[in-house]
Write a protein that holds these residues in place. Structure first.
Motif, PDB file in Angstrom:
ATOM      1  N   LEU A  56       3.006  -4.404  -1.859  1.00 25.87           N
ATOM      2  CA  LEU A  56       3.882  -5.185  -0.979  1.00 25.87           C
ATOM      3  C   LEU A  56       4.736  -4.273  -0.112  1.00 25.87           C
ATOM      4  N   TRP A  57       5.298  -3.202  -0.701  1.00 23.62           N
ATOM      5  CA  TRP A  57       6.109  -2.281   0.089  1.00 23.62           C
ATOM      6  C   TRP A  57       5.258  -1.574   1.134  1.00 23.62           C
ATOM      7  N   LEU A  58       4.033  -1.227   0.775  1.00 22.48           N
ATOM      8  CA  LEU A  58       3.141  -0.600   1.750  1.00 22.48           C
ATOM      9  C   LEU A  58       2.868  -1.555   2.911  1.00 22.48           C
ATOM     10  N   TYR A  61       6.049  -1.672   5.060  1.00 23.78           N
ATOM     11  CA  TYR A  61       6.156  -0.473   5.890  1.00 23.78           C
ATOM     12  C   TYR A  61       5.124  -0.480   7.012  1.00 23.78           C
ATOM     13  N   GLY A  62       3.933  -0.984   6.735  1.00 21.75           N
ATOM     14  CA  GLY A  62       2.899  -1.064   7.771  1.00 21.75           C
ATOM     15  C   GLY A  62       3.297  -1.999   8.900  1.00 21.75           C
ATOM     16  N   LEU A  68       7.455  -1.103  15.387  1.00 24.06           N
ATOM     17  CA  LEU A  68       8.085   0.032  16.074  1.00 24.06           C
ATOM     18  C   LEU A  68       7.141   0.662  17.089  1.00 24.06           C
ATOM     19  N   ALA A  69       5.870   0.730  16.777  1.00 26.72           N
ATOM     20  CA  ALA A  69       4.907   1.279  17.735  1.00 26.72           C
ATOM     21  C   ALA A  69       4.843   0.410  18.986  1.00 26.72           C
TER      22      ALA A  69
END
Length: 81
Positions: A56-58, A61-62, A68-69
């Motif tokens: 879930l954290w991955l 972050y993705g 952001l990109a």
């Protein structure tokens, strides 16, 4: 071994006591085995929950990295990939 007490054999009393004691020991062993199995299952569940939490954290972050990109690409119109 039969002992006489007040003119009666008390072997049956000892046999009943031994049977009850044996049942208690068997129940304690069964309880211990069930407890070990329960602890094993709980450890496996904790490990699965930790893996799920990492996934879930991955994912979070993705998603943040993708947002952001997109923000960076929208702020720099001259750069295109």
């Amino acid at each position: 071994m039969i002992s006489r007490r007040h003119g009666r054999a008390t072997r049956q009393y000892y046999d009943n006591f031994d049977a009850a004691h044996a049942r208690i020991e068997v129940n304690e062993r069964v309880h211990e085995e069930r407890w070990v199995a329960l602890e094993h299952r709980l450890c496996r569940m904790e490990a699965m929950l930790e893996r799920l939490e990492r996934r879930l954290w991955l994912t979070v972050y993705g998603v943040v990295a993708a947002i952001l990109a997109q923000v960076v690409l929208s702020l720099t119109p001259g750069l295109s990939l």
